[in-house]
Design an enzyme around this catalytic site. Structure first.
Site, PDB file in Angstrom:
ATOM      1  N   THR A  14       0.826  -1.213   0.000  1.00 33.94           N
ATOM      2  CA  THR A  14       0.000   0.000   0.000  1.00 33.94           C
ATOM      3  C   THR A  14       0.856   1.258   0.000  1.00 33.94           C
ATOM      4  OG1 THR A  14      -1.797  -1.136   1.082  1.00 33.94           O
ATOM      5  CG2 THR A  14      -1.747   1.231   1.378  1.00 33.94           C
ATOM      6  N   TYR A  27      -8.102   0.886  -3.906  1.00 27.23           N
ATOM      7  CA  TYR A  27      -6.816   1.250  -4.510  1.00 27.23           C
ATOM      8  C   TYR A  27      -6.105  -0.024  -4.929  1.00 27.23           C
ATOM      9  CZ  TYR A  27      -4.700  -0.398  -0.195  1.00 27.23           C
ATOM     10  OH  TYR A  27      -4.314  -1.195   0.849  1.00 27.23           O
ATOM     11  N   THR A  93       1.656  -4.342   4.377  1.00 27.26           N
ATOM     12  CA  THR A  93       1.532  -4.619   5.808  1.00 27.26           C
ATOM     13  C   THR A  93       0.941  -6.002   6.109  1.00 27.26           C
ATOM     14  OG1 THR A  93      -0.640  -3.573   5.899  1.00 27.26           O
ATOM     15  CG2 THR A  93       1.261  -2.180   6.379  1.00 27.26           C
ATOM     16  N   ASP A  94       0.242  -6.602   5.116  1.00 28.89           N
ATOM     17  CA  ASP A  94      -0.467  -7.861   5.400  1.00 28.89           C
ATOM     18  C   ASP A  94       0.459  -8.962   5.897  1.00 28.89           C
ATOM     19  OD1 ASP A  94      -2.754  -6.595   4.550  1.00 28.89           O
ATOM     20  OD2 ASP A  94      -2.950  -7.712   2.677  1.00 28.89           O
ATOM     21  N   LYS A 166       0.253  -7.712  12.786  1.00 27.99           N
ATOM     22  CA  LYS A 166      -0.803  -6.827  12.272  1.00 27.99           C
ATOM     23  C   LYS A 166      -2.093  -7.185  13.010  1.00 27.99           C
ATOM     24  CE  LYS A 166      -2.942  -4.944   8.156  1.00 27.99           C
ATOM     25  NZ  LYS A 166      -3.021  -4.856   6.698  1.00 27.99           N
ATOM     26  N   GLU A 285      -2.131 -28.163  28.574  1.00 35.33           N
ATOM     27  CA  GLU A 285      -3.271 -29.095  28.583  1.00 35.33           C
ATOM     28  C   GLU A 285      -2.949 -30.351  27.771  1.00 35.33           C
ATOM     29  OE1 GLU A 285      -7.477 -27.665  28.139  1.00 35.33           O
ATOM     30  OE2 GLU A 285      -6.490 -25.723  28.032  1.00 35.33           O
TER      31      GLU A 285
HETATM   32  N1  ASP Z   1      -2.699  -5.638   0.877  1.00 34.79           N
HETATM   33  C1  ASP Z   1      -1.677  -4.674   1.154  1.00 34.79           C
HETATM   34  C2  ASP Z   1      -0.346  -5.387   1.226  1.00 34.79           C
HETATM   35  O1  ASP Z   1      -0.097  -6.058   2.180  1.00 34.79           O
HETATM   36  C3  ASP Z   1      -1.979  -3.962   2.425  1.00 34.79           C
HETATM   37  C4  ASP Z   1      -0.927  -3.001   2.897  1.00 34.79           C
HETATM   38  O2  ASP Z   1       0.133  -2.835   2.343  1.00 34.79           O
HETATM   39  O3  ASP Z   1      -1.214  -2.366   3.923  1.00 34.79           O
HETATM   40  O4  ASP Z   1       0.412  -5.271   0.320  1.00 34.79           O
END
Ligand code: ASP
Length: 328
Positions: A14, A27, A93-94, A166, A285
């Site tokens: 992103t 996007y 971020t994923d 995340k 457990e």
């Molecule tokens: N789907 C995107 C990615 O991980 C989300 C992001 O970058 O925040 O590339």
């Protein structure tokens, strides 16, 4: 002060995403090339001499082991050079937490390696990428950042590769949590603590010449869960299976006997948890000693999968693998 020499490996995400208009929530990730991305923050040129290359242009939902191996090889090679003071990896971020953890165990240098991303695309009115990018360059340029392992820089926080998760699908503060080891304020990185687990220079995992990683899958636990995913991994000759169990890594009765059989076939079974925080404890457990299961301790399923893949490049001994889970 002498400017740091920083090399950027761009992968997409992103932070390099664009939308039709500044108000669009829809996007496409990974659209800006390296130069365009760096041009969004001209101020970084005052901090460091920056060069780099585009490794791939993907949304990090499409990240895979082959790109990890390429990144590890590139970062290790670049950091051996006296002309490189640190590495910035731009990333979605994923799966940022997975790439960070893989690199933390396969890069053998104490120079700073920082992953950076954004939650809002570069063309939106409140894009967070430029500030994150600036802060990441500040962190890499700061001599205090050496020897802390791979970090992620998001929303002013510096978060270590083992703890970074995340936690929120869309919030800017998605990486808040226990893992914050420092923060960036102005032109300086401030650290609260050192990490205590083994990483980078002391890691025993060496990816030199490795082109394929062992096959490890994740099976998700839930009430009334189906045995099909577990059976499929066994039938496909996977080397290891991580169970994202319920609670303290508990396993449904439809899966439990399959897990015992899998271990007898030589497949390493790791118990982790679908809970978002807390350890999956050895001999809690479930009597791991009896079944030769490995408890993931503080690793969530996706990071347990990475450590298991790396562990399986060295051994198939479940006790040794449990030891790795205690150490890394
Ligand atoms: N789907 C995107 C990615 O991980 C989300 C992001 O970058 O925040 O590339």
């Amino acid at each position: 002060m002498k400017k740091a020499k920083i090399y950027v490996l761009a992968t997409g995400g992103t932070i390099a995403g664009t939308a039709e208009s500044s108000l669009d929530t829809a996007y496409s990730a990974g659209k800006l090339g390296l130069e365009e991305l760096l041009d969004t923050v001209p101020e970084i040129k005052q901090l460091a001499d920056i060069t780099g290359e585009q490794v791939c242009s993907i949304g990090s939902q499409d990240m895979d082991e082959h790109i990890w191996l390429r990144l590890a090889e590139r970062v290790n090679t670049l950091l051996k050079n006296d002309d490189c003071d640190g590495i910035l990896i731009t990333h979605g971020t994923d799966t940022m937490e997975e790439t960070a953890y893989f690199l933390n165990l396969t890069i053998h240098s104490d120079k700073p390696v920082v992953l950076v991303g954004a939650m809002i695309s570069s063309s939106a009115i409140s894009a967070d990428g430029p500030a994150n990018l600036y802060n990441a360059i500040v962190a890499i340029s700061d001599p205090e950042s050496r020897g802390r392992g791979v970090m992620c820089c998001m929303n002013t926080k510096l978060i270590d590769a083992k703890d970074v998760i995340k936690r929120h699908t869309t919030d800017l503060a998605t990486f808040e949590g226990d893992g914050c080891i420092g923060y960036v304020y102005g032109d300086k990185a401030y650290y609260n603590r050192k990490v205590t687990y083994t990483h980078t220079t002391l890691s025993e995992f060496d990816m030199t010449g490795v082109t394929e990683l062992p096959k490890v899958g994740i099976v998700y636990g839930y009430a009334g869960c189906s045995p099909l995913p577990f059976e499929s991994f066994v039938n496909a000759n996977y080397d290891g299976i991580v169970i994202a169990g319920v609670g303290d890594g508990n396993i449904h009765k439809k899966i439990f006997p399959l897990a015992i059989d899998a271990v007898k076939k030589g497949i390493i079974v790791v118990r982790s948890s679908r809970c978002s925080t807390g350890p999956t404890c050895l001999n809690g457990e479930i009597d791991d000693e009896k079944y030769h299961f490995v408890a993931s301790q503080n690793l969530n399923p996706q990071k347990a999968r990475i450590l298991l893949m790396l562990a399986l490049t060295k051994t198939h001994d479940w006790r040794q693998i449990q030891h790795y889970f205690m150490e890394y």
